[in-house]
Design a protein around this motif. Structure first.
Motif, PDB file in Angstrom:
ATOM      1  N   LEU A   9      44.954  34.229  49.766  1.00 31.82           N
ATOM      2  CA  LEU A   9      44.472  34.959  50.939  1.00 31.82           C
ATOM      3  C   LEU A   9      45.131  34.512  52.238  1.00 31.82           C
ATOM      4  N   LYS A  10      45.927  33.452  52.159  1.00 33.47           N
ATOM      5  CA  LYS A  10      46.720  33.001  53.318  1.00 33.47           C
ATOM      6  C   LYS A  10      47.873  32.190  52.744  1.00 33.47           C
ATOM      7  N   LYS A  11      48.903  31.958  53.534  1.00 36.40           N
ATOM      8  CA  LYS A  11      50.096  31.340  52.943  1.00 36.40           C
ATOM      9  C   LYS A  11      49.807  29.937  52.393  1.00 36.40           C
ATOM     10  N   GLU A  12      48.808  29.243  52.981  1.00 33.37           N
ATOM     11  CA  GLU A  12      48.478  27.890  52.507  1.00 33.37           C
ATOM     12  C   GLU A  12      47.827  27.893  51.119  1.00 33.37           C
ATOM     13  N   ASN A  13      47.424  29.067  50.619  1.00 34.75           N
ATOM     14  CA  ASN A  13      46.850  29.172  49.275  1.00 34.75           C
ATOM     15  C   ASN A  13      47.922  29.140  48.187  1.00 34.75           C
ATOM     16  N   ALA A  78      60.490  38.769  41.612  1.00 34.87           N
ATOM     17  CA  ALA A  78      59.047  38.519  41.769  1.00 34.87           C
ATOM     18  C   ALA A  78      58.361  39.678  42.462  1.00 34.87           C
ATOM     19  N   LEU A  79      57.165  39.990  41.985  1.00 33.71           N
ATOM     20  CA  LEU A  79      56.288  40.892  42.735  1.00 33.71           C
ATOM     21  C   LEU A  79      55.099  40.054  43.200  1.00 33.71           C
ATOM     22  N   LEU A  80      54.979  39.880  44.513  1.00 34.46           N
ATOM     23  CA  LEU A  80      53.863  39.098  45.059  1.00 34.46           C
ATOM     24  C   LEU A  80      52.660  40.004  45.269  1.00 34.46           C
ATOM     25  N   VAL A  81      51.506  39.434  45.050  1.00 35.64           N
ATOM     26  CA  VAL A  81      50.259  40.177  45.163  1.00 35.64           C
ATOM     27  C   VAL A  81      49.285  39.328  45.968  1.00 35.64           C
ATOM     28  N   PHE A  82      48.658  39.886  46.996  1.00 32.68           N
ATOM     29  CA  PHE A  82      47.627  39.140  47.733  1.00 32.68           C
ATOM     30  C   PHE A  82      46.478  38.827  46.785  1.00 32.68           C
ATOM     31  N   GLY A  83      45.892  37.661  46.912  1.00 33.77           N
ATOM     32  CA  GLY A  83      44.780  37.282  46.042  1.00 33.77           C
ATOM     33  C   GLY A  83      45.281  36.947  44.654  1.00 33.77           C
ATOM     34  N   ASN A  84      44.575  37.443  43.672  1.00 37.43           N
ATOM     35  CA  ASN A  84      44.861  37.170  42.264  1.00 37.43           C
ATOM     36  C   ASN A  84      45.442  38.424  41.616  1.00 37.43           C
ATOM     37  N   PRO A  85      46.522  38.300  40.825  1.00 38.24           N
ATOM     38  CA  PRO A  85      47.087  39.523  40.241  1.00 38.24           C
ATOM     39  C   PRO A  85      46.221  40.088  39.123  1.00 38.24           C
ATOM     40  N   LEU A  86      46.559  41.276  38.671  1.00 37.71           N
ATOM     41  CA  LEU A  86      45.945  41.950  37.513  1.00 37.71           C
ATOM     42  C   LEU A  86      44.578  42.547  37.811  1.00 37.71           C
ATOM     43  N   THR A  87      44.035  42.351  39.023  1.00 38.54           N
ATOM     44  CA  THR A  87      42.761  43.004  39.303  1.00 38.54           C
ATOM     45  C   THR A  87      42.977  44.510  39.455  1.00 38.54           C
TER      46      THR A  87
ATOM     47  N   THR B  15      47.303  23.918  45.546  1.00 43.41           N
ATOM     48  CA  THR B  15      47.813  24.745  46.641  1.00 43.41           C
ATOM     49  C   THR B  15      48.422  23.860  47.732  1.00 43.41           C
ATOM     50  N   PHE B  16      49.218  24.485  48.597  1.00 51.01           N
ATOM     51  CA  PHE B  16      49.767  23.826  49.790  1.00 51.01           C
ATOM     52  C   PHE B  16      48.674  23.069  50.519  1.00 51.01           C
ATOM     53  N   GLU B  17      47.574  23.818  50.739  1.00 52.93           N
ATOM     54  CA  GLU B  17      46.449  23.308  51.500  1.00 52.93           C
ATOM     55  C   GLU B  17      45.865  22.050  50.836  1.00 52.93           C
ATOM     56  N   ALA B  18      45.628  22.142  49.525  1.00 55.47           N
ATOM     57  CA  ALA B  18      45.035  21.025  48.789  1.00 55.47           C
ATOM     58  C   ALA B  18      45.955  19.810  48.849  1.00 55.47           C
ATOM     59  N   GLN B  19      47.265  20.030  48.625  1.00 54.05           N
ATOM     60  CA  GLN B  19      48.217  18.909  48.662  1.00 54.05           C
ATOM     61  C   GLN B  19      48.171  18.192  49.998  1.00 54.05           C
ATOM     62  N   GLU B 106      35.092  19.849  54.700  1.00 54.12           N
ATOM     63  CA  GLU B 106      35.851  21.088  54.507  1.00 54.12           C
ATOM     64  C   GLU B 106      35.949  21.343  53.012  1.00 54.12           C
ATOM     65  N   VAL B 107      35.924  22.614  52.625  1.00 53.59           N
ATOM     66  CA  VAL B 107      36.031  22.965  51.213  1.00 53.59           C
ATOM     67  C   VAL B 107      37.348  23.702  50.984  1.00 53.59           C
ATOM     68  N   ILE B 108      38.083  23.319  49.938  1.00 52.09           N
ATOM     69  CA  ILE B 108      39.369  23.956  49.654  1.00 52.09           C
ATOM     70  C   ILE B 108      39.280  24.617  48.273  1.00 52.09           C
ATOM     71  N   ALA B 109      39.453  25.936  48.273  1.00 51.27           N
ATOM     72  CA  ALA B 109      39.310  26.699  47.030  1.00 51.27           C
ATOM     73  C   ALA B 109      40.414  26.369  46.032  1.00 51.27           C
ATOM     74  N   GLY B 110      40.088  26.453  44.749  1.00 51.12           N
ATOM     75  CA  GLY B 110      41.077  26.217  43.692  1.00 51.12           C
ATOM     76  C   GLY B 110      41.035  27.303  42.633  1.00 51.12           C
TER      77      GLY B 110
END
Lengths: 363, 363
Positions: A9-13, A78-87, B15-19, B106-110
Motif C-alpha cells: 500500500l506504500k513503497k515501504e511495504n 514484471a507486472l506490479l499490483v498495488f496490495g496483494n496480487p490475484l484478488t 518489508t523495507f519498513e520492517a528492515q 508502532e505496528v508494522i504489517a507483514g
C-alpha cells in the motif's frame, strides 16, 4: 520469466523478494486501474527502484495483455499490483494465458488492506466476505454488497467494505458517501442493519497518516478522515475483547444505541455468569470439606443435621450435572441452594464451621 | 519506541519498513509460540539482520511482557511476529498495556497466510471466518471450528483452516490429520459437509516449495504434501471462474461427487442462460428491424403477415418484461417464440428477410 508482484500500500511495504525480482526485470508494468497507493506516488517508486514503470489500463490487461507480456518467454518482465496480487480475476486470467503459452511465471505476495483490519481492535479471523461498495450509476446500481453484509451479520461476522474508485477520473468514494449509500439502501429495504451496527472507518491504511475511527453512522459521517483511499467496516457481533480494544485502538466512545448495548450487555452477563459459577464451585466445595456435625447433638438434631448435609451434597452434585450440560444458570442456582443448607446448619447450631466467616454466614 | 513487527512467512517477506525499524532497535524479541516460518530459520534471519533475536514463550508474552518491554520507553525495542501482527489477542493486550504506561509503539504489517489463499484459484474476498483446527486432547476437544465451517458454508463462503502446532514439542498438524479429525466430527454429527466439499491443501505457504492441491477428502489424504506447516481450505460455493482456475492453479482434477457436480452444473446452466438470453435479444431485435412485408401480397396474405409480425413484436416485449423480473427462462422462451413467427413469415413468403441467413432460417 513473468513476475506478478504485490507491492503493498506504500513503497515501504515492498518486500526483499519483490525488490530483488523487480530489479532483475527488463521491463516493468503496473496495474493502475484497480487500486492506488495509500501514500506516495509511482514516481517515487521508480526513483527507489531506479527503473521506469509503465502504467497499464483495464483494456490493456483484459484484452491485450499478451501484447505486453509475450516477451516474458525470453526476458524477465514484471507486472506490479498495488496490495496483494490475484484478488482481481484479471490477474488469474493473465497467468492462465501464460501457462497455456508455456511461459513461466511467479507470484510474489504483497501487503494488502486485509493485513490492517486488526489495527482497529477487531479480530481478523472474524471477518466474512469482503464487499465492494460501488458508485450508483444511471444504468448500474447493484446492491449485492448490501446482501453480503446482511449474510455476514447473520452469522455474526464483520464485513470489510472496499470503496469504489475511478483512477482515471480521480474519483474515490469517501467513508461518508459509502455510509449515505448504505443508509439509502437500508431505508428502501426497511432494514436496520447499518443503524444498528458499530461502523469503523479506515483512511489511508498502512500509511503514516492512517486514521481509524469507530462509531455509529452519524458519528462517522461527521468525522474528518482526510484524503482517500478510505475503507469501511460494518461490525458483526463484538466480543468483549473487541469491545475493549476498539475503545483503545479504534478511538471508539462506546454506544448509546439500545440494540447494540443490549448485544454487548448480553456478552458481559455471560462472562460474569461463568466467573460466578467458577467462584461458587470453589467456595461451596471448600465449605463441604470443612464442615462437621457438632459433637453434642441430640438424636433428633443429628437426623436434621444429616438431612441438611445430604441436601447440600445433592444440590452440589446437581450443580456439576448442569455445568456439564453448559446450563450455567441452573448450576448457579443449585450451588447457591446447596450453600444455603450449609449456612442454615451453622446458624441453627447443627454444624461446626470452624469460625470461617469467609465460607459461612456466621451469626 | 516499541515496534510490533510482522516478518511474514519467510525471511524474504521482510518489508523495507520492517528492515529499517528492526535495524534501529537495541533489543529484538520474537513471539515463537504461535507460529513458525514456512521456510528458513530464525538463525538465518539473525544473519540477514546482523542482530541477535531473543525467543519469548507464551507465558513471557502473556504474563511478564512488561519485564521485557519496559525499556521501550527509552530505547527502540522490537517484538517480531511470524506472519501479520495483531491476529493474536496477546499482541493487542501488549499494546494496550504499553498505551497505559504511555510508552509509544508502532505496528508494522507483514505477509500472512491470508495473502496466499488466492494462489489456489479461489477468490480471496469469498472467504468467511478463519478457524483453527486443534489437536483433540484428553480434557480439551473443542469442535467449534466445525460449527464455523458450517456457518460459512451456509452462506456460500470458503473457510481457511489453520492447523494446530506446538512449537515447543515440535508437533505440527498435517493436512491428512486435519481431514481425519473433521471426518470424525462429521460422522458423529451425521453431517456431510466435509465429504461434499472440495478441499484444498496448502503446504509451506509462501515458500519456494509451496504445494497446493485441491480434491476431495480421500484424494487429499493420499497426497504427499511434504513437510509442515500445512493449511486446509474447505470450499463453499464455487463460481465458474473458481472452478476453472482451481484446475489450473489448484491442481484440481474436477469431481465425481454427484452433489458437488450438481452444484457446479447449476452454476454453468445459470451462466449459459444469461448468455443465451443476451444473444437472442440481440438477434431478434436485429431481425425485427430488418424484416419487411413483401410488396406483392394479396389482401388476405397481408392480414396474415401483419398478424405474424404483431405476434413476434408482442412476444419480444413479453421477453423484456420477464427479463426485468429476472425470470430468464420465460424470457428465453418468449424470444424463441417471437423469432419463430418471423421465420415462419419468411418461409411462407410473407416477409422479406433481405436474404440474411444469419438472422433467419431461409428456405
Amino acid at each position: 520469466m513473468f513476475f506478478l508482484i504485490g507491492i503493498g500500500l506504500k513503497k515501504e511495504n515492498l518486500t526483499f523478494e519483490a525488490q530483488k525480482k523487480i530489479k532483475s526485470c527488463k521491463k516493468i508494468f503496473i496495474d493502475s486501474y484497480t487500486s492506488v497507493f495509500s501514500e506516495g506516488k509511482i514516481s517515487e517508486l521508480e526513483k527507489l527502484l531506479g527503473k521506469k514503470i509503465f502504467c497499464l489500463q483495464r483494456t490493456d490487461l483484459e484484452e491485450n495483455s499478451m501484447k505486453f507480456f509475450a516477451e516474458a518467454k525470453k526476458e524477465n518482465i514484471a507486472l506490479l499490483v498495488f496490495g496483494n496480487p490475484l484478488t482481481a480475476t484479471t490477474h488469474l486470467s493473465i497467468l492462465s494465458e501464460l501457462k497455456e503459452k508455456k511461459t513461466p511465471f511467479e507470484v510474489i505476495a504483497g501487503i494488502s488492506i486485509s493485513n490492517f483490519v486488526s489495527y482497529t481492535g477487531l479480530q481478523e479471523y472474524k471477518f466474512g466476505k469482503t464487499v465492494s461498495v460501488v458508485f450508483q450509476r444511471e444504468n448500474y446500481s447493484p446492491e449485492s454488497f448490501f446482501d453480503s453484509i446482511e449474510k455476514n451479520k447473520s452469522i455474526g461476522l464483520h464485513t470489510l467494505c472496499l470503496l469504489d474508485l475511478d483512477v482515471k477520473e480521480k474519483k474515490f468514494m469517501k467513508i461518508n458517501q459509502a455510509i449515505e449509500l448504505l443508509e439509502k439502501i437500508e431505508e428502501k429495504r426497511n432494514s436496520k442493519i447499518i443503524s444498528e451496527s458499530v461502523l469503523v472507518g479506515i483512511a489511508r491504511a498502512g500509511s503514516d497518516s492512517m486514521k481509524i475511527k469507530a462509531g455509529n453512522a452519524g458519528e462517522l459521517k461527521k468525522f474528518d478522515f482526510g484524503s482517500e483511499p478510505h475503507s469501511l467496516i460494518v461490525c458483526g457481533n463484538l466480543s468483549e475483547d473487541e469491545t475493549e480494544f476498539m475503545k483503545i485502538f479504534g478511538n471508539w466512545k462506546g454506544t448509546k444505541n439500545k440494540k447494540i448495548s443490549e448485544d454487548l450487555n448480553e456478552i458481559s452477563v455471560k462472562k460474569n455468569l461463568v466467573l460466578k459459577v467458577q467462584k461458587y464451585f470453589s467456595l461451596t466445595e471448600k465449605a463441604l470439606n470443612k464442615i462437621e456435625l457438632k459433637k453434642d447433638l441430640t438424636e433428633k438434631e443429628k437426623l436434621i443435621a444429616e438431612d441438611f448435609l445430604s441436601m447440600a451434597k445433592n444440590y452440589f452434585s446437581d450443580a456439576k450435572h448442569f455445568q456439564k450440560k453448559n446450563d450455567l444458570l441452573n448450576s448457579l442456582a443449585c450451588l447457591s441452594y446447596a450453600h444455603a443448607w450449609l449456612d442454615a446448619g451453622i446458624r441453627s447450631g447443627l454444624f461446626d464451621g470452624k469460625e470461617d466467616d469467609n465460607l459461612f454466614t456466621l451469626k
